[in-house]
Design an enzyme around this catalytic site. Sequence first.
Site, PDB file in Angstrom:
ATOM      1  N   THR A  11       9.257  51.859 -40.236  1.00 41.02           N
ATOM      2  CA  THR A  11       9.439  53.254 -39.832  1.00 41.02           C
ATOM      3  C   THR A  11       8.135  54.030 -39.897  1.00 41.02           C
ATOM      4  O   THR A  11       8.099  55.186 -40.313  1.00 41.02           O
ATOM      5  CB  THR A  11      10.522  53.946 -40.689  1.00 41.02           C
ATOM      6  OG1 THR A  11      10.170  53.824 -42.077  1.00 41.02           O
ATOM      7  CG2 THR A  11      11.884  53.351 -40.426  1.00 41.02           C
ATOM      8  N   GLY A  12       7.048  53.369 -39.495  1.00 43.39           N
ATOM      9  CA  GLY A  12       5.813  54.090 -39.234  1.00 43.39           C
ATOM     10  C   GLY A  12       5.945  54.771 -37.882  1.00 43.39           C
ATOM     11  O   GLY A  12       7.041  54.968 -37.362  1.00 43.39           O
ATOM     12  N   GLY A  13       4.811  55.128 -37.280  1.00 45.53           N
ATOM     13  CA  GLY A  13       4.853  55.867 -36.028  1.00 45.53           C
ATOM     14  C   GLY A  13       5.615  55.156 -34.930  1.00 45.53           C
ATOM     15  O   GLY A  13       6.433  55.755 -34.230  1.00 45.53           O
ATOM     16  N   LYS A 148      -0.971  43.253 -31.253  1.00 45.06           N
ATOM     17  CA  LYS A 148      -2.226  43.419 -30.529  1.00 45.06           C
ATOM     18  C   LYS A 148      -3.097  42.158 -30.528  1.00 45.06           C
ATOM     19  O   LYS A 148      -3.719  41.829 -29.541  1.00 45.06           O
ATOM     20  CB  LYS A 148      -3.034  44.568 -31.143  1.00 45.06           C
ATOM     21  CG  LYS A 148      -2.342  45.918 -31.087  1.00 45.06           C
ATOM     22  CD  LYS A 148      -3.178  46.972 -31.791  1.00 45.06           C
ATOM     23  CE  LYS A 148      -2.473  48.323 -31.789  1.00 45.06           C
ATOM     24  NZ  LYS A 148      -3.262  49.342 -32.514  1.00 45.06           N
ATOM     25  N   GLY A 215      -1.106  53.377 -40.139  1.00 38.15           N
ATOM     26  CA  GLY A 215      -1.152  51.922 -40.066  1.00 38.15           C
ATOM     27  C   GLY A 215      -1.806  51.454 -38.780  1.00 38.15           C
ATOM     28  O   GLY A 215      -2.594  50.493 -38.768  1.00 38.15           O
ATOM     29  N   THR A 216      -1.506  52.118 -37.665  1.00 40.97           N
ATOM     30  CA  THR A 216      -2.115  51.784 -36.382  1.00 40.97           C
ATOM     31  C   THR A 216      -3.616  52.033 -36.425  1.00 40.97           C
ATOM     32  O   THR A 216      -4.411  51.223 -35.927  1.00 40.97           O
ATOM     33  CB  THR A 216      -1.477  52.621 -35.259  1.00 40.97           C
ATOM     34  OG1 THR A 216      -0.102  52.265 -35.148  1.00 40.97           O
ATOM     35  CG2 THR A 216      -2.160  52.366 -33.935  1.00 40.97           C
ATOM     36  N   GLU A 219      -5.297  49.264 -38.317  1.00 39.30           N
ATOM     37  CA  GLU A 219      -5.409  48.064 -37.490  1.00 39.30           C
ATOM     38  C   GLU A 219      -6.545  48.197 -36.483  1.00 39.30           C
ATOM     39  O   GLU A 219      -7.280  47.246 -36.231  1.00 39.30           O
ATOM     40  CB  GLU A 219      -4.092  47.805 -36.753  1.00 39.30           C
ATOM     41  CG  GLU A 219      -2.979  47.283 -37.637  1.00 39.30           C
ATOM     42  CD  GLU A 219      -1.726  47.015 -36.831  1.00 39.30           C
ATOM     43  OE1 GLU A 219      -1.844  46.396 -35.755  1.00 39.30           O
ATOM     44  OE2 GLU A 219      -0.641  47.435 -37.254  1.00 39.30           O
ATOM     45  N   HIS A 223     -11.133  46.369 -35.458  1.00 39.84           N
ATOM     46  CA  HIS A 223     -11.829  45.975 -34.234  1.00 39.84           C
ATOM     47  C   HIS A 223     -13.240  46.540 -34.147  1.00 39.84           C
ATOM     48  O   HIS A 223     -13.992  46.186 -33.229  1.00 39.84           O
ATOM     49  CB  HIS A 223     -11.039  46.452 -33.006  1.00 39.84           C
ATOM     50  CG  HIS A 223      -9.720  45.762 -32.827  1.00 39.84           C
ATOM     51  ND1 HIS A 223      -9.589  44.551 -32.191  1.00 39.84           N
ATOM     52  CD2 HIS A 223      -8.474  46.129 -33.190  1.00 39.84           C
ATOM     53  CE1 HIS A 223      -8.318  44.201 -32.169  1.00 39.84           C
ATOM     54  NE2 HIS A 223      -7.619  45.143 -32.772  1.00 39.84           N
TER      55      HIS A 223
END
Length: 354
Positions: A11-13, A148, A215-216, A219, A223
Amino acid sequence: MDDIRFAVLGTGGIGRRTLEVATHRDGLTPVAACDRNGVAIDHDGLDVDELLDATEGNIASGPSDERDVAPDGGAAAGGVKQHGEQAGIVASDQGRETETPIDDVIAEADEIDAVLMALPNLEHDFIPRVAQRFADADYEAVLIDVLKRSRVIGMLEDREQRLVDAGITFVCGAGATPGLLTGAAALAAQSFVEIESVDIWWGVGLKSGYEDNRGTVREDIAHLDGYDIESAREMSEAEIEALIDEHDGRLEFDDMEHADDVLLERAGVCDAEDVTVGGILDVRQDEKPTTTTVSVTGRTFDGETGTNTFQLDDATSMEANVNGPAIGYLKAAVLRNRAGDYGVYGPAELMPTF
C-alpha cells in the site's frame, strides 16, 4: 466480462492508487490489500475510501526495519502508512494485524481472480519468489507486476513452467515504463522491417505524491551513477533527502536498467541493446520536468529510414500512466487466464483492455 475480484500486495503509492483508480473502472472489486503490518480482506468488496483515509500519511521505508527485505516475503508487503498509534492497514476498521500478510492473502486466493504486486523491488528476486509462492499454493489465476529491473524478467522466465503448471497468467512490467511505453514502442515499430533504436525518455513530477512514493524514489536512486540496489536500499531517509537537496529536487537518469529492453526483445521487436531508457524525476513540483516520449527509429520495407514518436500529455500524472495501464493489463490477463492461456507475458505481447 464478469466482475473481477482482485487483491493488492503493498500500500505504497502504486498500491494505493490502484485501489483508487479501480473505483473509476467498471467490473472491478478490490477484495484484499496488505502491507507489512496487516491485511484487509472482504470478499464482498473493500471500502476503498475508508481504507485510504485511514492509512493516509508517511511511508516508513527506512532500512532499519529488517522486514523491508524479509527473505521469505512474509512481512515485506510494501510501504506502511503512519497513522495515530497504529501503522498501515491496521489503522483501518477493515484491517487486522498479521506477521504473514502475503500468506494471509494466498490463503484466500481461491476467491481472488487477480493479484497486483505493488511490492518493493530492492531485492532482485523478491517478486519472482512471491510469484513462486502463489504457484506452490496452486493459485490458478492472474498475477500482475509493475517491476522495472531487466534482470528480473529472466528470473520469472526460469519459473515460467511452474507458473503454467499452476494455471497462472503473469503480466510483468505492466505500468508506464515498462508497460504503457513498452507497448507503444511495439506498435510504433510496426511501420518498419528493421529497428535501429528505441529511446524512452520520461518525466515525472512528484511533489504532491512524494510521501506516497518514497519506495519508488529509492528504487530510482539505484539507477544513478555511483549507486546500485544494495547502496540505495541501505540509505537512510536523511541520506535520500540530502541527495535530493544536492540535485535541487531533480534527479536525472540516463541509460537505466529498465525492463523495456528485454521485454521488447522477448516480443521480437528489437535487440535489447538497441533500447535506452532515461528520464527526469522532480520531487519538488507537480509539473512534469520533461515530456514523456517514445521514439522508434527504423528502416521501412522500401528502404526509407524514419522515426515514429509517441508522447504522453504533460497533464497526465504518473499515477494515471502507471495505474491505468496496470488495471488494463490486469483485465486483459484475466481474459487470457479464463481462456486457459497461462505463462509469463510482457506488455508488448498483449493489449490492455477497459
